[in-house]
Design an enzyme around this catalytic site. Structure first.
Site, PDB file in Angstrom:
ATOM      1  N   GLY A 153      -9.173   9.717   5.499  1.00  0.00           N
ATOM      2  CA  GLY A 153     -10.417  10.443   5.287  1.00  0.00           C
ATOM      3  C   GLY A 153     -10.550  11.036   4.067  1.00  0.00           C
ATOM      4  CE  LYS A 154      -7.521   7.092   0.634  1.00  0.00           C
ATOM      5  NZ  LYS A 154      -6.941   6.703   1.742  1.00  0.00           N
ATOM      6  CB  THR A 206      -8.447  -6.016   3.332  1.00  0.00           C
ATOM      7  OG1 THR A 206      -7.820  -6.360   2.234  1.00  0.00           O
ATOM      8  CG2 THR A 206      -7.654  -4.920   4.085  1.00  0.00           C
ATOM      9  NE  ARG A 260      -7.279  -5.711   9.790  1.00  0.00           N
ATOM     10  CZ  ARG A 260      -6.641  -5.825   8.760  1.00  0.00           C
ATOM     11  NH1 ARG A 260      -5.572  -6.383   9.077  1.00  0.00           N
ATOM     12  NH2 ARG A 260      -6.352  -5.147   7.720  1.00  0.00           N
ATOM     13  N   GLY A 278     -11.798   1.529   1.828  1.00  0.00           N
ATOM     14  CA  GLY A 278     -13.126   1.689   2.183  1.00  0.00           C
ATOM     15  C   GLY A 278     -13.064   2.964   2.462  1.00  0.00           C
ATOM     16  CG  HIS A 279     -13.869   6.209   0.261  1.00  0.00           C
ATOM     17  ND1 HIS A 279     -12.545   6.224   0.631  1.00  0.00           N
ATOM     18  CD2 HIS A 279     -13.808   6.479  -1.094  1.00  0.00           C
ATOM     19  CE1 HIS A 279     -11.833   6.763  -0.213  1.00  0.00           C
ATOM     20  NE2 HIS A 279     -12.627   6.625  -1.450  1.00  0.00           N
ATOM     21  CG  ASP A 292      -7.993   3.369   7.160  1.00  0.00           C
ATOM     22  OD1 ASP A 292      -8.935   2.945   6.289  1.00  0.00           O
ATOM     23  OD2 ASP A 292      -7.003   2.572   7.741  1.00  0.00           O
ATOM     24  CG  LEU A 339      -8.001  20.195  14.157  1.00  0.00           C
ATOM     25  CD1 LEU A 339      -6.596  20.148  14.058  1.00  0.00           C
ATOM     26  CD2 LEU A 339      -8.351  21.742  13.854  1.00  0.00           C
ATOM     27  CD  GLN A 341      -5.254   0.384  -0.675  1.00  0.00           C
ATOM     28  OE1 GLN A 341      -4.356   0.659  -1.566  1.00  0.00           O
ATOM     29  NE2 GLN A 341      -5.892  -0.802  -0.840  1.00  0.00           N
TER      30      GLN A 341
HETATM   31  P1  IMP Z   1      -4.043  -5.746   1.158  1.00  0.00           P
HETATM   32  O1  IMP Z   1      -4.208  -4.584   0.481  1.00  0.00           O
HETATM   33  O2  IMP Z   1      -5.436  -6.446   1.530  1.00  0.00           O
HETATM   34  O3  IMP Z   1      -3.252  -6.755   0.476  1.00  0.00           O
HETATM   35  O4  IMP Z   1      -3.531  -5.656   2.470  1.00  0.00           O
HETATM   36  C1  IMP Z   1      -1.816  -5.089   2.544  1.00  0.00           C
HETATM   37  C2  IMP Z   1      -1.723  -4.256   3.582  1.00  0.00           C
HETATM   38  O5  IMP Z   1      -2.341  -2.679   3.216  1.00  0.00           O
HETATM   39  C3  IMP Z   1      -2.160  -4.383   5.042  1.00  0.00           C
HETATM   40  O6  IMP Z   1      -1.547  -4.032   6.106  1.00  0.00           O
HETATM   41  C4  IMP Z   1      -3.525  -3.763   4.999  1.00  0.00           C
HETATM   42  O7  IMP Z   1      -4.158  -3.530   6.306  1.00  0.00           O
HETATM   43  C5  IMP Z   1      -3.460  -2.391   4.350  1.00  0.00           C
HETATM   44  N1  IMP Z   1      -4.552  -1.726   3.751  1.00  0.00           N
HETATM   45  C6  IMP Z   1      -5.160  -2.423   2.376  1.00  0.00           C
HETATM   46  N2  IMP Z   1      -6.000  -1.340   2.181  1.00  0.00           N
HETATM   47  C7  IMP Z   1      -6.055  -0.474   3.241  1.00  0.00           C
HETATM   48  C8  IMP Z   1      -7.216   0.755   3.368  1.00  0.00           C
HETATM   49  O8  IMP Z   1      -8.133   1.128   2.772  1.00  0.00           O
HETATM   50  N3  IMP Z   1      -6.918   1.261   4.458  1.00  0.00           N
HETATM   51  C9  IMP Z   1      -5.643   1.095   5.337  1.00  0.00           C
HETATM   52  N4  IMP Z   1      -5.046  -0.117   5.282  1.00  0.00           N
HETATM   53  C10 IMP Z   1      -5.131  -0.988   4.046  1.00  0.00           C
END
Ligand code: IMP
Length: 434
Positions: A15-16, A128, A309, A40-41, A13, A338, A223
């Protein structure tokens, strides 16, 4: 022309999407190389605000080829939903290419993700719930189903039966859950195959040929690097194989590491994390609430794009960030959000950790150690003035410039790009990245 990789430097997250959208202007090919719709973007441009989970952020430029690489775990229903959502807003998706080698997220992966999380109780990862972990487990166990299989019922049926049979034994035998029915899943995936077939191709050829023609290719990580399966805060990491850090980029689209010229790491000006796991600089006070809700009225607060969340908030952790700079081989930093610090009278950066009375400057591998360390902070004066309209480095307030210079020193990497708001033009380009 180069192949450039963009990765998140923290826990996701960062900001990619915003940075990829900016860097994609000159690219001919933009490719996603890892993870799935757990990522997610959010992209804001003249067409509106878009939340993308699988489609690369380059889709808003009609002349670009957008690739979903072999390293991505694809939930075909989600992908079709995104394609149709984009089309409904007049976005051309005809240049989207989906790798025939990408793995498919199946309904039982989602069921297993939720059952596994529930069974872990207090030690849950906080996934997620999109089935990404179990999908990569099946990939590595060589039980996975790939996009190419969608196009041939003779392949799809036995592979689905084999994978579902195993999953149902685990669902019923280990978790005491309800078995999943084959026929309805098969009908849905057969239909997905028909609808996705115009997009399915050999992605390796697309990326390799573009590179050989001398075209600029942008590879988009998902991620954050501290969620990396090898280098992240294991076991509180994501399970993508190949990983979302820069090392996974070549594998995830089928090129060699020597084809990559530059790696840009995206870092927030502070830190956030969703899900469980160590977070040394996490804040629980009013500062956290202020940072989390900055811009909330415009949908810009720190709440997950995929799950909604609330994100955990902390100060910038330069120890973790420097570690990330090193294992990603970063050539430049993009510092985002910033402007979220605009109203902070003082800003802190964690420059070291205290562990059992000793100061350490490396990032510990053990989760239990990370839970025990105390961050050592350096305090910098805030600028207390809006930066959202600033477009050049020299026009930034002196305190903001000092903050950025300190980040460069601590992370041992130049800041080439700074974002000061969600829109495409709200950026300060310090050094053009290509
Ligand atoms: P999973 O990828 O759904 O198996 O989640 C594993 C961990 O990676 C958890 O802590 C999620 O909250 C975190 N996570 C997965 N995708 C993202 C993302 O795009 N942004 C931030 N955290 C993520």
């Amino acid at each position: 022309m180069p192949i450039v990789v963009v990765v998140g430097g923290q826990w996701g997250d960062e900001g990619k999407g915003r940075i990829v959208d900016l860097l994609a202007r000159k690219a001919k090919v933009v490719a996603r190389y890892s993870a799935g719709n757990n990522a997610g973007h959010t992209i804001v441009n003249e067409r509106g605000e878009f939340k993308l989970n699988l489609v690369p952020a380059g889709i808003f430029y009609p002349e670009k080829t957008c690739v979903i690489g072999n390293g991505v775990a694809v939930d075909p229903g989600v992908l079709l939903g995104e394609i149709e959502g984009l089309q409904a807003k007049g976005i051309d998706t005809s240049k989207l290419v989906l790798s025939d080698r990408a793995q498919l997220v199946m309904p039982w992966h989602i069921a297993l993700d939720k059952l596994d999380e529930a069974s872990r109780g207090a030690t849950a990862i906080g996934t997620t719930g999109k089935g990404i972990g179990p999908c990569f487990v099946d990939k590595v166990a060589r039980r996975g189903i790939r996009v190419a299989d969608l196009l041939r019922p003779e392949d799809l049926i036995p592979r689905m039966k084999n994978s579902l049979d195993y999953a149902n034994r685990v669902i019923t035998g280990v978790y005491g859950g309800e078995p999943i029915d084959f026929d309805s899943c098969y009908q849905a995936y057969h239909d997905y195959g028909l609808r996705l077939s115009p997009y399915i191709a050999d992605v390796q050829g697309v990326v390799f040929d573009a590179h050989r023609r001398g075209e600029y290719v942008l590879l988009e990580g998902a991620q954050g690097s501290l969620l990396d399966l090898d280098h992240g805060t294991y076991p509180f990491v994501t399970s993508s194989v190949p990983s979302s850090s820069s090392g996974g980029a070549a594998i995830g689209v089928g090129i060699g590491p020597t084809d990559i010229q530059r790696v840009v790491g995206v870092f927030k000006s502070y830190c956030t994390r969703v899900g469980n796991g160590p977070f040394p600089t996490e804040l629980f006070d009013d500062v956290a609430a202020t940072l989390r809700d900055h811009g909330k009225e415009f949908g810009r607060g720190e709440y997950g794009t995929t799950t909604g969340r609330p994100r955990r908030i902390g100060w910038l952790d330069a120890v973790a960030a420097r570690y990330s700079v090193r294992f990603n081989g970063l050539s430049a930093l993009a510092l985002t959000r910033l402007d979220v610090l605009d109203n902070m009278p003082t800003i802190k950066i964690c420059t070291g950790y205290e562990l059992d009375g000793k100061i350490i400057s490396s990032f510990p591998s053990r989760e239990s150690t990370l839970e025990r360390i105390k961050p050592i902070y350096e305090e910098l004066p805030g600028w207390m003035t809006p930066t959202t309209e600033v477009r050049t480095f020299d026009d930034l307030p002196p305190q903001a410039r000092a903050f950025i210079k300190r980040v460069e020193e601590l992370l041992e990497c130049p800041v080439d790009l700074i974002s000061v708001g969600p829109s495409r033009e709200q950026a300060v380009i310090v050094n053009p990245i290509f």
